[in-house]
Design a protein around this motif. Sequence first.
Motif, PDB file in Angstrom:
ATOM      1  N   ALA A 126       0.963  -1.139  -0.072  1.00 52.37           N
ATOM      2  CA  ALA A 126       0.067  -0.160   0.080  1.00 52.37           C
ATOM      3  C   ALA A 126       1.092   1.185  -0.032  1.00 52.37           C
ATOM      4  CB  ALA A 126      -0.834  -0.041   1.134  1.00 52.37           C
ATOM      5  N   PRO A 127       0.484   2.208  -0.246  1.00 54.52           N
ATOM      6  CA  PRO A 127       1.021   3.529  -0.463  1.00 54.52           C
ATOM      7  C   PRO A 127       1.468   3.805   1.108  1.00 54.52           C
ATOM      8  CG  PRO A 127      -1.084   3.906  -1.732  1.00 54.52           C
ATOM      9  CD  PRO A 127      -0.904   2.522  -0.899  1.00 54.52           C
ATOM     10  N   ALA A 128       2.735   4.509   0.988  1.00 49.81           N
ATOM     11  CA  ALA A 128       3.296   4.874   2.588  1.00 49.81           C
ATOM     12  C   ALA A 128       2.505   6.027   2.980  1.00 49.81           C
ATOM     13  CB  ALA A 128       4.628   5.420   2.491  1.00 49.81           C
ATOM     14  N   THR A 129       1.555   5.891   4.001  1.00 52.66           N
ATOM     15  CA  THR A 129       0.599   6.802   4.541  1.00 52.66           C
ATOM     16  C   THR A 129       1.016   6.829   6.086  1.00 52.66           C
ATOM     17  OG1 THR A 129      -1.263   5.169   4.734  1.00 52.66           O
ATOM     18  CG2 THR A 129      -1.042   6.649   2.738  1.00 52.66           C
ATOM     19  N   ALA A 130       1.271   5.786   6.696  1.00 55.45           N
ATOM     20  CA  ALA A 130       1.294   5.592   8.054  1.00 55.45           C
ATOM     21  C   ALA A 130       2.637   5.537   8.328  1.00 55.45           C
ATOM     22  CB  ALA A 130       0.642   4.478   8.779  1.00 55.45           C
ATOM     23  N   GLU A 131       3.152   6.906   9.119  1.00 56.65           N
ATOM     24  CA  GLU A 131       4.698   7.085   9.585  1.00 56.65           C
ATOM     25  C   GLU A 131       4.713   5.954  10.954  1.00 56.65           C
ATOM     26  OE1 GLU A 131       8.163  10.153  10.792  1.00 56.65           O
ATOM     27  OE2 GLU A 131       6.062  10.849   9.811  1.00 56.65           O
ATOM     28  N   LEU A 132       5.939   5.170  10.807  1.00 55.55           N
ATOM     29  CA  LEU A 132       6.257   4.498  12.046  1.00 55.55           C
ATOM     30  C   LEU A 132       6.780   5.297  13.370  1.00 55.55           C
ATOM     31  CD1 LEU A 132       7.794   1.246  10.705  1.00 55.55           C
ATOM     32  CD2 LEU A 132       5.537   1.323  11.901  1.00 55.55           C
ATOM     33  N   SER A 133       6.434   4.966  14.312  1.00 54.10           N
ATOM     34  CA  SER A 133       7.030   5.894  15.547  1.00 54.10           C
ATOM     35  C   SER A 133       8.008   5.329  15.924  1.00 54.10           C
ATOM     36  CB  SER A 133       5.955   5.759  16.673  1.00 54.10           C
ATOM     37  OG  SER A 133       5.786   4.409  17.258  1.00 54.10           O
ATOM     38  N   ASP A 134       8.880   6.031  16.810  1.00 52.23           N
ATOM     39  CA  ASP A 134      10.219   5.458  17.182  1.00 52.23           C
ATOM     40  C   ASP A 134      10.024   4.038  18.117  1.00 52.23           C
ATOM     41  OD1 ASP A 134      11.486   7.183  15.894  1.00 52.23           O
ATOM     42  OD2 ASP A 134      11.736   8.544  17.916  1.00 52.23           O
ATOM     43  N   ALA A 135       8.925   3.859  18.761  1.00 53.57           N
ATOM     44  CA  ALA A 135       8.903   2.780  19.694  1.00 53.57           C
ATOM     45  C   ALA A 135       8.447   1.536  18.482  1.00 53.57           C
ATOM     46  CB  ALA A 135       7.418   3.280  20.651  1.00 53.57           C
ATOM     47  N   ALA A 136       7.644   1.981  17.476  1.00 53.85           N
ATOM     48  CA  ALA A 136       7.294   0.881  16.703  1.00 53.85           C
ATOM     49  C   ALA A 136       8.378   0.417  15.991  1.00 53.85           C
ATOM     50  CB  ALA A 136       6.082   1.504  15.505  1.00 53.85           C
ATOM     51  N   LEU A 137       9.312   1.308  15.555  1.00 57.96           N
ATOM     52  CA  LEU A 137      10.392   0.619  14.673  1.00 57.96           C
ATOM     53  C   LEU A 137      11.371  -0.203  15.911  1.00 57.96           C
ATOM     54  CD1 LEU A 137      11.775   3.967  12.799  1.00 57.96           C
ATOM     55  CD2 LEU A 137      11.319   1.766  11.913  1.00 57.96           C
TER      56      LEU A 137
END
Length: 305
Positions: free
Chosen positions: A35-46
């Motif tokens: 899917a298109p990149a629409t949700a930026e990952l948080s630092d915690a998620a990374l």
Amino acid sequence: MRPIGRHTAVGAVIALLVTGAAGCAQARPAASGRAPATAELSDAALDLAVRAGPYREEQLSLQQAEYELTRRCMDERGFDYPTWEGGTTGIDDSWQPDLENRRSHGYGFAGPAASPENQYPSGLSATERKAYARALSGDPGKQAVLRLSSGPEFTFGTTGCIAESRIGLYGDAVDAARVFYVPQEARNALNGPIGSSPAMRAATRAWKSCMKDRGQPYGSMAEARADAHRAHEAADADTARRTEVRIAMADGACALAADMPEVADRVGREQAGGLTSRQRTDLNRAAELRAAALERAQDIAGDRP
């Protein structure tokens, strides 16, 4: 497996808590395309996707808190339950090995055999065993389902002390399963890009050189694991276990010498933007839920007698 007084062995119960979080998986074909990149990952998620930093220590804290809540719940229902004696999470990745775990268990091919006799406190009648199992695992007819965006779905109980402990720690039984499985989904999606990256290929060459120097000239980690597994078919249990531990320890030590944990972390972060929009959204949510659960785990640890 060493019994704890009259109770079930802690290791067996931890295995139930960890694997039961999640229940049964029904594999479905993985979704194709991105899917298109629409949700930026948080630092915690990374951090969660690549299992960075204190990941294992945090997992141990969550397991211990869940275990303690289950023990209290069973006590309220009149059943003895083993006390926590520590241990490791059992999380042992090829690129991020746990040498302490490998020193004791190798790759984990020869785990202790399950026995109906060590699943209950001693001295229970057949009727009491049924009541114990019901108190621990709840009503088998009351289950929930978590469906991951990549296809698999998992069913798990929503009643009983195991489920109640997860609700107490994560706020909701489905959220508990979400924290357990969504990061796995993300990591599984990242494994291919990490493994095929020039940096990991170079690290693998360093790993092979290290293994050769140790007298174990395997061409890949998969070959090393396969050889350790075959030992259980060709030798007695004690010899096979020693062989497995020796190979697993060399494998893990060479992975660390080749800086594989750092490579997996760095490349995983670089490639995480390639996760689907839904995967990134789900991972952000899992990271938030996990952070809240870790705060609750600290409170639970402070309340222990």
